[in-house]
Design a protein around this motif. Sequence first.
Motif, PDB file in Angstrom:
ATOM      1  N   CYS A 201      -6.989  -0.138   0.306  1.00  0.00           N
ATOM      2  CA  CYS A 201      -6.163  -0.881   1.264  1.00  0.00           C
ATOM      3  C   CYS A 201      -7.058  -1.410   2.388  1.00  0.00           C
ATOM      4  O   CYS A 201      -7.805  -0.652   2.999  1.00  0.00           O
TER       5      CYS A 201
ATOM      6  N   CYS B 215       0.329   2.947   3.866  1.00  0.00           N
ATOM      7  CA  CYS B 215       0.741   2.294   5.124  1.00  0.00           C
ATOM      8  C   CYS B 215       1.860   1.282   4.906  1.00  0.00           C
ATOM      9  O   CYS B 215       2.362   0.696   5.859  1.00  0.00           O
TER      10      CYS B 215
ATOM     11  N   CYS C 201       0.874  -1.171   0.000  1.00  0.00           N
ATOM     12  CA  CYS C 201       0.000   0.000   0.000  1.00  0.00           C
ATOM     13  C   CYS C 201       0.914   1.224   0.000  1.00  0.00           C
ATOM     14  O   CYS C 201       1.869   1.301   0.771  1.00  0.00           O
TER      15      CYS C 201
ATOM     16  N   SER D  36      -7.026   3.485   2.275  1.00  0.00           N
ATOM     17  CA  SER D  36      -6.730   4.479   1.233  1.00  0.00           C
ATOM     18  C   SER D  36      -6.894   3.889  -0.172  1.00  0.00           C
ATOM     19  O   SER D  36      -6.744   2.685  -0.391  1.00  0.00           O
TER      20      SER D  36
ATOM     21  N   TYR E  17      -6.187  -2.267   5.241  1.00  0.00           N
ATOM     22  CA  TYR E  17      -5.696  -1.790   6.544  1.00  0.00           C
ATOM     23  C   TYR E  17      -6.046  -0.317   6.753  1.00  0.00           C
ATOM     24  O   TYR E  17      -6.755   0.038   7.683  1.00  0.00           O
ATOM     25  N   CYS E  18      -5.542   0.558   5.852  1.00  0.00           N
ATOM     26  CA  CYS E  18      -5.683   2.002   6.085  1.00  0.00           C
ATOM     27  C   CYS E  18      -6.789   2.621   5.231  1.00  0.00           C
ATOM     28  O   CYS E  18      -7.025   3.821   5.302  1.00  0.00           O
TER      29      CYS E  18
HETATM   30 ZN   LIG Z   1      -2.660   0.950   3.584  1.00  0.00          ZN
END
Ligand SMILES: [Zn+2]
Length: 322
Positions: free
Chosen positions: A272, A226, A223, A277, A274-275
């Motif tokens: 993403c 992150c 990503c 974005s 996780y984050c």
């Molecule tokens: Zn990310």
Amino acid sequence: MLKKQKLKVPFAYDGEKGLCAPQTAEKGKQYFCPACEDTVILKKGEIKTAHFAHKVSETCNQETIIHKIAKQRIVDVICEWKRGRINAPIFKRQCKICSELTDQPMPDKVERAVLEYKVTNGFIVDVALIVANEPAAAIEIRVSHAVDENKARLLPIPFIEVDGQAVIENPTIFEPVRDCFKEFTCKRCKQTIKQFGVKVNKIAKQTNVDLPDRYYRYGFWECWKCKREIILFAWPKTSDWDKSAPKVKPIPRTIQYRYSKTVAGRYWVNTCPYCKSIQGDWFLFAYPGPFFGVRCKEDSQDAYNKDMQDIVVSYAEYKSEL
Ligand SMILES: [Zn+2]
Ligand SMILES: [Zn+2]
Ligand SMILES: [Zn+2]
């Protein structure tokens, strides 16, 4: 009048129709042309290298001689191999992924080879390779004519064509002039596919993303924000500006309809897990990117498989850096 070509007989039949080289032939014994079966004379002297002399003939021809000897040589070599006297004959195969020419030993499951085998639809192949008592593949000899297209299309078993002269010189290595065997993947590429599989499956599991087997091509990358490794998808689009929704459901959970400032609008894009974005489209197909060199235009299973193959190829190239 047309001058008759002098016939070369690199191997002759002995009394039992076994092929015999002039170097090992014995004076005083009878030898025959493998094509017309007329007597040939062994010439063995101090000065000239040993050879068989063929009488001038109206009926015999060089092409038939080479053809006959080549296929017999193949059968003989396979017989020798099956008796454990020599190593398995080698096919030179082109890997469908890296295109490199690689040695593929004849598989052990080949039980024997049969000369001039008539396959189910009546075509006769030069040499049939028998597996479990059935013809599994064929070797065709090319002297001056290729296998005709009709036969090539209708042959019910995979085949290769090899050069007759080359086979006579070395019947243990088959370098096809035409390869219609089952597609071949070299060991190194098989290894890469496996590594790629292990890697994407691990990332998919960590990010709780399902890996599709059609439509959605996938790879992995960091990503941009992150820096964690995530699965990225690509699906067929008609152009770079095609912003239509993916056509196949379920849509992987990380492909979302999101607003992008860069694009100044909403569109379907990788995100993403996780984050959250947005992973912009531009880098996916650029160098280096997970889908560099991948077409991703056509919505068919063949195109999908080909694209996944190309993704693995680019993975193999970046692997050292990843
Ligand atoms: Zn990310
Ligand atoms: Zn002859
Ligand atoms: Zn390969």
